[in-house]
Design an enzyme around this catalytic site. Structure first.
Site, short mmCIF file in Angstrom:
data_model
loop_
_atom_site.label_atom_id
_atom_site.label_comp_id
_atom_site.label_asym_id
_atom_site.label_seq_id
_atom_site.Cartn_x
_atom_site.Cartn_y
_atom_site.Cartn_z
N ALA A 106 0.85 -1.21 0.00
CA ALA A 106 0.00 0.00 0.00
C ALA A 106 0.88 1.25 0.00
CB ALA A 106 -0.90 0.00 1.23
N HIS A 107 0.73 2.06 -1.02
CA HIS A 107 1.50 3.32 -1.02
C HIS A 107 0.88 4.41 -1.88
CE1 HIS A 107 3.07 1.27 -4.60
NE2 HIS A 107 3.26 2.49 -5.07
N ARG A 108 -0.33 4.19 -2.44
CA ARG A 108 -0.95 5.24 -3.26
C ARG A 108 -1.17 6.48 -2.41
NH1 ARG A 108 -0.32 2.46 -7.17
NH2 ARG A 108 1.15 4.13 -7.47
N ASP B 216 -2.73 -1.74 -3.35
CA ASP B 216 -3.26 -0.61 -4.11
C ASP B 216 -2.35 -0.31 -5.30
OD1 ASP B 216 -1.07 0.66 -2.97
OD2 ASP B 216 -2.24 2.06 -1.77
#
Ligand code: UDP
Length: 359
Positions: A202-204, A279
């Protein structure tokens, strides 16, 4: 042909692994690394593991807002494009380096090729969507991963030549599957058993830059019913630390937090996971290629076929929807070949070899 390829972020190093060496068999290719991702674990390891040629030039753009980085990359590229005098500039994907490369090439009147053209989430709030649309409409050669991407570009009446070449990340995951299986000890290293864990990324910006959404992400991860390996992207780590949420994740009994992983370890963990929670665009596609069910922490995706075929479920940050999606039985249907079967790099090299610039 003299080609300058511009890379700067983790997924672009993976994509260049399918293309650069192949291009060099027929063309004079130079690689410019913008320096958007510069840590060893987001950059160097990919060059080493995937045998991407060393960059011929590093712009060292460093940290900053997307606007600052865009401006600095364009200024650096203007200088370097004058020095290399390429006949074509090649960019990948949808990052700040992609857009800056596109603007620099267009302003220098150098033909531009975009790999992974035509992907659309139709969510203009995503910085990546803006980068995709602007880059596509500055491109002379639009090299598409999927038929959906081709249709998107036709609908937008994009001016460049459109070619369906397949997906370069598919090339890399197929090419490195056996090497990863032989070399990686990632399951043992992270204490997980085949088919009994979830792999998380997850890093959006839309998930980690807003404190309320970041807190929802943490709640969702705390509720996971299975052991979960979570290689934490530096951006996510920084946001979690700033919001004092890191200790909560560290205390979650089923979560194993790690530094970002190299490609071979990540691919191995992905292949043997019960499910992937992500994501990332690239990871959704890799999950499909590996036949692993994916649960996507967004409410839109560019990789719509994976959802239509039942291998991917969009849950945004809805904890209960994510838990339900993880309990679903494995999709029983076939996985048609969506992404070119590992030949995208070859097709790109062919398209470039027969390309005659119009201006
Ligand atoms: N990846 C990796 N290690 C990790 C997380 C991801 O090697 O810890 C790889 C993954 O296999 C994929 C690429 O990085 O090939 C995806 O990058 P990212 O999620 O940063 O980019 P996106 O696809 O979201 O633009």
């Amino acid at each position: 042909m003299r080609i300058v390829t511009i890379v700067g972020n983790r997924p672009q190093f993976v994509k260049a692994a399918a293309v650069s060496r192949r291009l060099r068999e027929r063309h004079d290719e130079r690689l410019i690394h913008t320096g958007q991702h510069y840590d060893d674990e987001l950059s160097r390891i990919f060059f080493e593991e995937l045998a991407v040629p060393d960059p011929d030039c590093e712009l060292g753009v460093g940290a900053g807002s997307p606007t600052e980085q865009t401006a600095r990359i364009i200024a650096g590229l203007e200088r370097e494009l004058r020095r290399f005098e390429p006949e074509l500039v090649l960019v990948y994907g949808d990052t700040t380096s992609t857009l800056a490369g596109a603007i620099a090439a267009a302003q220098a009147r150098i033909p531009l090729a975009h790999v992974e053209a035509g992907m659309r989430s139709f969510d203009r709030a995503m910085p990546e969507e803006l980068n995709r649309v602007l880059t596509d409409h500055a491109s002379d050669l639009l090299l598409c991963s999927t038929e959906t991407a081709v249709r998107n570009l036709e609908r937008e009446a994009a001016a460049g030549e459109i070619h369906l070449v397949g997906d370069v990340m598919a090339d890399v995951s197929l090419a490195f599957a056996r090497v990863a299986e032989e070399r990686s000890r990632a399951l043992e290293a992270h204490g997980v058993t085949r088919g009994e864990y979830v792999l998380v990324t997850a890093h959006r910006a839309g998930n980690v830059d807003h404190p309320a959404r970041l807190a929802r992400l943490v709640e969702l991860l705390e509720a996971l019913p299975l052991p979960a390996v979570f290689p934490v992207h530096p951006r996510t780590r920084a946001r979690l630390e700033a919001a004092a949420l890191m200790p909560r994740l560290e205390a979650a009994p089923r979560l194993r937090l790690t530094r970002p992983l190299g490609y071979l370890d990540f691919l191995t963990l992905a292949r043997h996971a019960r499910a992937i929670l992500t994501d990332s665009g690239g990871v959704q596609k890799e999950a499909y290629l590996l036949g692993v069910p994916c649960v996507t922490l967004r409410d839109t995706t560019e990789w719509v076929e994976t959802v239509e075929l039942g291998w991917n479920v969009l849950v945004d940050l809805d904890r209960d929807a994510a838990l339900r999606a993880l309990e679903r039985p494995r999709p029983s249907g076939k996985r048609p070949e969506l992404y070119g079967g590992g030949r995208a790099g070859e097709r790109i090299s062919d398209v470039l070899a027969s390309y005659t610039p119009r201006r």
